[in-house]
Design a protein around this motif. Structure first.
Motif, PDB file in Angstrom:
ATOM      1  N   HIS A   1      47.669 -20.635 -25.925  1.00  0.00           N
ATOM      2  CA  HIS A   1      46.271 -20.257 -26.183  1.00  0.00           C
ATOM      3  C   HIS A   1      46.095 -19.870 -27.655  1.00  0.00           C
ATOM      4  CE1 HIS A   1      42.651 -17.716 -26.253  1.00  0.00           C
ATOM      5  NE2 HIS A   1      42.228 -18.567 -25.333  1.00  0.00           N
TER       6      HIS A   1
ATOM      7  N   ASP B   1      46.184 -23.015 -29.853  1.00  0.00           N
ATOM      8  CA  ASP B   1      45.000 -23.863 -29.742  1.00  0.00           C
ATOM      9  C   ASP B   1      43.707 -23.212 -30.235  1.00  0.00           C
ATOM     10  OD1 ASP B   1      46.668 -25.755 -28.636  1.00  0.00           O
ATOM     11  OD2 ASP B   1      46.031 -25.387 -26.574  1.00  0.00           O
ATOM     12  N   HIS B   2      43.588 -21.896 -30.066  1.00  0.00           N
ATOM     13  CA  HIS B   2      42.315 -21.230 -30.360  1.00  0.00           C
ATOM     14  C   HIS B   2      42.326 -20.330 -31.585  1.00  0.00           C
ATOM     15  CE1 HIS B   2      40.618 -22.721 -26.625  1.00  0.00           C
ATOM     16  NE2 HIS B   2      41.790 -22.452 -26.075  1.00  0.00           N
ATOM     17  N   HIS B   3      43.482 -20.089 -32.153  1.00  0.00           N
ATOM     18  CA  HIS B   3      43.535 -19.195 -33.313  1.00  0.00           C
ATOM     19  C   HIS B   3      44.373 -19.802 -34.438  1.00  0.00           C
ATOM     20  CE1 HIS B   3      43.478 -14.975 -35.026  1.00  0.00           C
ATOM     21  NE2 HIS B   3      44.375 -15.586 -35.777  1.00  0.00           N
TER      22      HIS B   3
END
Length: 161
Positions: free
Chosen positions: A75, A78-80
């Motif tokens: 996560h 992918d998101h940070h």
């Protein structure tokens, strides 16, 4: 007799520094393997490319960054981390130090470093933004898996000016 004692006392003082300079710390194979995992992750960030880094983390890992729970590494990647790296022109570590303790199938690492981020020029920027330089620290717990590979279970990093 006095000369003999003075000479005898002087010998250890001369030989101890020479011995200390040639004795390197003993590093176990597990400690070396943990340090290699830390380095692989560091090198990926410096290349601005997270390709292949997922294998360095257990599936249910925990990433904490500067007071925020980022979730699993997947996560976070992918998101940070991934989106952030796309905004950078460079990322370099310097003044790097790591302490690693291995205790059975677990390892505990504390890292300190300076990092410098080069930012890409944005569409509204009139010039390339000034580099960002910070002091950072990270604490990590790693576990040796059934295949004998060390992986991050948790990683907590923070930084300051």
């Amino acid at each position: 007799m006095r000369r003999f004692l003075v000479a005898l006392l002087a010998v250890p003082a001369l030989s101890v520094p020479a011995l200390a300079q040639t004795t390197a710390p003993v590093v176990s194979a597990d400690e070396a393997a943990v340090r290699a995992v830390l380095k692989q992750y560091q090198q990926a960030v410096q290349k601005l490319d997270t390709t292949g880094t997922t294998r360095l983390f257990v599936a249910n890992s925990v990433v904490l960054e500067s007071g925020s729970r980022e979730g699993t590494y997947a996560h976070y990647r992918d998101h940070h981390l991934g989106p952030e790296l796309k905004e950078f022109s460079s990322f370099t570590y310097s003044d790097y130090k790591a302490d690693v303790t291995v205790d059975g199938p677990y390892a505990f690492a504390t890292e300190s470093y300076t990092y410098t981020i080069g930012l890409k020029k944005g569409p509204k920027d009139t010039a390339v933004p000034a580099p960002i330089k910070r002091r950072g620290v990270a604490t990590s717990v790693l576990r040796k898996n059934a295949a004998g590979q060390w992986q991050f279970v948790s990683n907590h990093n923070s930084a300051r000016k």
